[in-house]
Design a protein around this motif. Structure first.
Motif, PDB file in Angstrom:
ATOM      1  N   UNK A 115     -33.306 -28.362  47.164  1.00  0.00           N
ATOM      2  CA  UNK A 115     -34.188 -27.455  46.410  1.00  0.00           C
ATOM      3  C   UNK A 115     -33.640 -26.030  46.437  1.00  0.00           C
ATOM      4  N   UNK A 116     -33.240 -25.568  47.650  1.00  0.00           N
ATOM      5  CA  UNK A 116     -32.744 -24.183  47.771  1.00  0.00           C
ATOM      6  C   UNK A 116     -31.451 -24.013  46.967  1.00  0.00           C
ATOM      7  N   UNK A 117     -30.583 -25.040  47.031  1.00  0.00           N
ATOM      8  CA  UNK A 117     -29.298 -24.953  46.317  1.00  0.00           C
ATOM      9  C   UNK A 117     -29.531 -24.913  44.808  1.00  0.00           C
ATOM     10  N   UNK A 118     -30.397 -25.814  44.326  1.00  0.00           N
ATOM     11  CA  UNK A 118     -30.613 -25.900  42.871  1.00  0.00           C
ATOM     12  C   UNK A 118     -31.279 -24.630  42.345  1.00  0.00           C
ATOM     13  N   UNK A 119     -32.206 -24.071  43.151  1.00  0.00           N
ATOM     14  CA  UNK A 119     -32.888 -22.838  42.732  1.00  0.00           C
ATOM     15  C   UNK A 119     -31.854 -21.714  42.578  1.00  0.00           C
ATOM     16  N   UNK A 120     -30.938 -21.650  43.527  1.00  0.00           N
ATOM     17  CA  UNK A 120     -29.905 -20.604  43.477  1.00  0.00           C
ATOM     18  C   UNK A 120     -28.996 -20.790  42.256  1.00  0.00           C
ATOM     19  N   UNK A 121     -28.603 -22.045  42.003  1.00  0.00           N
ATOM     20  CA  UNK A 121     -27.694 -22.293  40.863  1.00  0.00           C
ATOM     21  C   UNK A 121     -28.404 -21.997  39.541  1.00  0.00           C
TER      22      UNK A 121
ATOM     23  N   UNK B 195     -22.783 -36.742  46.334  1.00  0.00           N
ATOM     24  CA  UNK B 195     -22.650 -37.225  44.948  1.00  0.00           C
ATOM     25  C   UNK B 195     -23.990 -37.095  44.215  1.00  0.00           C
ATOM     26  N   UNK B 196     -25.081 -37.365  44.923  1.00  0.00           N
ATOM     27  CA  UNK B 196     -26.404 -37.231  44.283  1.00  0.00           C
ATOM     28  C   UNK B 196     -26.724 -35.766  43.989  1.00  0.00           C
ATOM     29  N   UNK B 197     -26.282 -34.886  44.883  1.00  0.00           N
ATOM     30  CA  UNK B 197     -26.477 -33.452  44.636  1.00  0.00           C
ATOM     31  C   UNK B 197     -25.713 -33.035  43.372  1.00  0.00           C
ATOM     32  N   UNK B 198     -24.470 -33.545  43.252  1.00  0.00           N
ATOM     33  CA  UNK B 198     -23.668 -33.219  42.057  1.00  0.00           C
ATOM     34  C   UNK B 198     -24.404 -33.654  40.783  1.00  0.00           C
ATOM     35  N   UNK B 199     -25.036 -34.832  40.850  1.00  0.00           N
ATOM     36  CA  UNK B 199     -25.776 -35.329  39.679  1.00  0.00           C
ATOM     37  C   UNK B 199     -26.872 -34.349  39.281  1.00  0.00           C
ATOM     38  N   UNK B 200     -27.581 -33.824  40.290  1.00  0.00           N
ATOM     39  CA  UNK B 200     -28.676 -32.890  40.000  1.00  0.00           C
ATOM     40  C   UNK B 200     -28.126 -31.588  39.409  1.00  0.00           C
ATOM     41  N   UNK B 201     -26.988 -31.111  39.952  1.00  0.00           N
ATOM     42  CA  UNK B 201     -26.419 -29.861  39.429  1.00  0.00           C
ATOM     43  C   UNK B 201     -25.937 -30.087  37.989  1.00  0.00           C
ATOM     44  N   UNK B 202     -25.422 -31.282  37.752  1.00  0.00           N
ATOM     45  CA  UNK B 202     -24.919 -31.646  36.419  1.00  0.00           C
ATOM     46  C   UNK B 202     -26.021 -31.525  35.349  1.00  0.00           C
ATOM     47  N   UNK B 203     -27.292 -31.641  35.787  1.00  0.00           N
ATOM     48  CA  UNK B 203     -28.414 -31.569  34.836  1.00  0.00           C
ATOM     49  C   UNK B 203     -28.805 -30.149  34.473  1.00  0.00           C
ATOM     50  N   UNK B 204     -28.257 -29.156  35.180  1.00  0.00           N
ATOM     51  CA  UNK B 204     -28.668 -27.767  34.889  1.00  0.00           C
ATOM     52  C   UNK B 204     -27.947 -27.310  33.618  1.00  0.00           C
ATOM     53  N   UNK B 205     -28.735 -27.103  32.554  1.00  0.00           N
ATOM     54  CA  UNK B 205     -28.161 -26.834  31.220  1.00  0.00           C
ATOM     55  C   UNK B 205     -27.207 -25.653  31.176  1.00  0.00           C
TER      56      UNK B 205
ATOM     57  N   UNK C  28     -29.205 -14.810  45.610  1.00  0.00           N
ATOM     58  CA  UNK C  28     -28.112 -13.886  45.305  1.00  0.00           C
ATOM     59  C   UNK C  28     -28.572 -12.741  44.410  1.00  0.00           C
ATOM     60  N   UNK C  29     -27.856 -11.628  44.537  1.00  0.00           N
ATOM     61  CA  UNK C  29     -28.148 -10.482  43.686  1.00  0.00           C
ATOM     62  C   UNK C  29     -27.426 -10.694  42.355  1.00  0.00           C
ATOM     63  N   UNK C  30     -28.191 -10.836  41.269  1.00  0.00           N
ATOM     64  CA  UNK C  30     -27.540 -11.084  39.974  1.00  0.00           C
ATOM     65  C   UNK C  30     -27.734  -9.895  39.035  1.00  0.00           C
ATOM     66  N   UNK C  31     -28.119  -8.749  39.626  1.00  0.00           N
ATOM     67  CA  UNK C  31     -28.421  -7.595  38.778  1.00  0.00           C
ATOM     68  C   UNK C  31     -27.177  -7.073  38.064  1.00  0.00           C
ATOM     69  N   UNK C  32     -25.997  -7.301  38.651  1.00  0.00           N
ATOM     70  CA  UNK C  32     -24.807  -6.732  38.008  1.00  0.00           C
ATOM     71  C   UNK C  32     -23.703  -7.781  37.833  1.00  0.00           C
ATOM     72  N   UNK C  33     -24.110  -8.965  37.338  1.00  0.00           N
ATOM     73  CA  UNK C  33     -23.107 -10.006  37.088  1.00  0.00           C
ATOM     74  C   UNK C  33     -22.201  -9.549  35.947  1.00  0.00           C
ATOM     75  N   UNK C  34     -20.910  -9.381  36.243  1.00  0.00           N
ATOM     76  CA  UNK C  34     -20.011  -8.951  35.163  1.00  0.00           C
ATOM     77  C   UNK C  34     -19.008 -10.046  34.800  1.00  0.00           C
TER      78      UNK C  34
END
Ligand code: SAM
Ligand code: SF4
Length: 455
Positions: free
Chosen positions: A182-188, A219-229, A140-146
């Motif tokens: 991997x692709x989902x977590x990298x994006x998040x 559910x396992x994917x949610x666990x991994x996302x839950x770890x992203x600080x 995603x383009x995050x250059x102008x996150x407002x």
């Protein structure tokens, strides 16, 4: 890179379309375009379309009609119809709108940059609606996150294979495919590092995430996302009732960042209609999932989708839907009058309910829901709710009991509870994206009013 001009995207439809439009804008930017919010300034215009109901499709064609007038004044303008109507109508879209340059379907976005290039080189009228096996990945383009306090969507899977008889999705979005974890977590992680605090994971049936690919479960994917600080809150949509697993219910209960809110579309309270819709569950199955959910996750907010006037639905069967609403006491509902979609099987079903009757049923349903929304909102009065701050409130709300002169001095902020309810509160320019504790003082039909706890 040399600037190619200005790009404008008009988006119709669901959260997934909003996400797709962000991806299309990323492609346009990497092709040298700059985003404009003014249609008349654009050198390329994309209409990202929806065909879930007849009205959405007509909205697309009406916008594209306006685009035709602009193209007459600005012949170099590149005009694009993208998404679900493009996929559904293909070449026929060009018959209706001969001035369109590119018709690009839901699965062909990986070709978008190439197609624009071809039009610039003089090729005319391109239709690309070929289904693809691979999911197209672009960061995603995050250059102008407002809007750091608002949820950012992340699509985790495409397509649907449930074939509900009223629905176009399986025909216009193709076979179900899940993205890799991997692709989902990298994006998040990228979104989190740009200041986004809340993400909403999207799929037509997130409960079947990864099953075909023999990958990790949802559910396992949610666990991994839950770890992203950097991420503070996780939402997801849509859960399909027949596939709602205990593992997912426990994940909602145990993972602190997963919001206590579940959107679980039921569509109807009549078993005969559910069968005709090909939903694959009965009213009793639905109730037992709700019971388990309420037992494991006390206080969880539940929302749903409902369709009224499905072919051959009788008044008694409609009343069964109202009964189901009374039993579940949803926090909110999205309800729609059944709309015939020519490519979906129900278009050929007998017993069509007339439009007037459908709107009477819809009004009755909304009236009943207002009662439960109000009841559920009032349950929060006196409670302290963590609220993710979205920013200053657009509307000036009257602080209960506050004098006019104090109102002017008080800055009104707005945010959302975990249950996705809008809260207005008096605050002093609190930073977007912060989670603050708010004591709920008043409940209104569409929002809550509160004060900073401990202030
Ligand atoms: N996959 C999700 C599910 O099954 O719950 C919903 C996806 S659909 C984009 C969103 C909602 O649109 C559906 O839940 C349904 O209530 C409504 N919908 C779909 N087709 C419809 C139709 N032909 N007429 C009226 N409403 C429709
Ligand atoms: Fe449509 Fe049913 Fe798939 Fe939802 S699950 S997208 S309603 S076919």
């Amino acid at each position: 890179m040399k600037c190619s001009g200005a790009a404008y995207i008009y988006t119709i439809g669901c959260q997934m379309n909003v996400y797709d439009s962000q991806r299309l804008m990323s492609i346009l930017k990497s092709s040298g375009y700059e985003e404009t919010k003014v249609l008349e300034d654009a050198d390329i215009v994309v209409c990202n379309t929806c065909t879930i109901r007849h009205k959405a499709q007509e909205k697309a064609y009406s916008f594209l009609g306006r685009l035709g007038k602009l193209k007459k004044k600005k012949p170099h303008l590149i005009s694009v119809i993208a998404g679900c109507v493009a996929q559904q109508d293909g070449k026929n879209a060009l018959k209706r709108l001969p001035y369109i340059d590119i018709v690009i379907g839901t699965q062909s976005f990986s070709n978008f940059a190439k197609l624009i290039d071809q039009v610039k080189k003089g090729r005319s009228k391109i239709v690309d609606i070929e289904p693809q096996d691979m999911i197209f990945e672009i960061m995603p383009d995050v250059s102008d996150v407002i809007d750091k306090g608002r949820s950012r969507f992340v699509t985790i899977m495409q397509g649907c294979e449930n074939f509900c008889t009223y629905c176009v999705v399986p025909y216009v979005r193709g076979k179900e495919k899940s993205r890799t974890p991997e692709a989902i977590l990298k994006e998040i992680e990228l979104l989190g590092s740009s200041g986004i605090k809340e993400i909403t994971l999207l799929g037509q049936n997130v409960n079947s995430y990864g099953i075909k690919e023999n990958n990790i479960s949802f559910a396992q994917l949610l666990k991994k996302v839950n770890h992203i600080d950097s991420i503070k809150r996780i939402r997801f949509a849509t859960s399909y009732p027949k596939d709602l697993s205990d593992e997912l219910i426990f994940a909602i209960r145990d993972l602190e960042k997963v919001c206590m809110h579940l959107h679980l579309p039921v569509q109807s309270g009549s078993d005969r209609i559910l069968k005709r819709m090909n939903r694959g569950y009965t009213k009793a199955d639905y109730f037992s999932k709700i019971e388990k959910l309420k037992k494991e996750c006390p206080g969880i907010a539940i929302s749903t989708d409902l369709i009224v006037g499905f072919p051959s639905e009788t008044k008694d069967e409609f009343n069964e839907t109202l009964d189901l609403m009374k039993q579940v006491e949803f926090d909110s509902v999205f309800a729609f009058a059944y709309s015939d979609r020519p490519i979906a099987p129900a278009a050929k079903f007998s017993g069509k309910v007339d439009d007037q009757e459908k709107s009477l049923r819809l009004n009755e349903l909304f009236l009943l829901q207002d009662y439960y929304t109000d009841k559920n909102n009032k349950k929060l009065i006196g409670k302290i709710e963590p609220v993710l701050v979205e920013g200053k409130s657009k509307k000036t709300m009257r602080t209960p009991g506050d004098a006019e002169e104090n109102m002017k001095k008080t800055i009104q902020m707005t945010g959302r509870t975990e249950s996705n309810k809008i809260v207005h509160f008096a605050g002093d320019n609190i930073e977007q994206g912060r989670v603050v504790d708010i004591k709920i003082e008043q409940a209104y039909p569409h929002s809550l009013w509160g004060t900073l706890a401990g202030a």
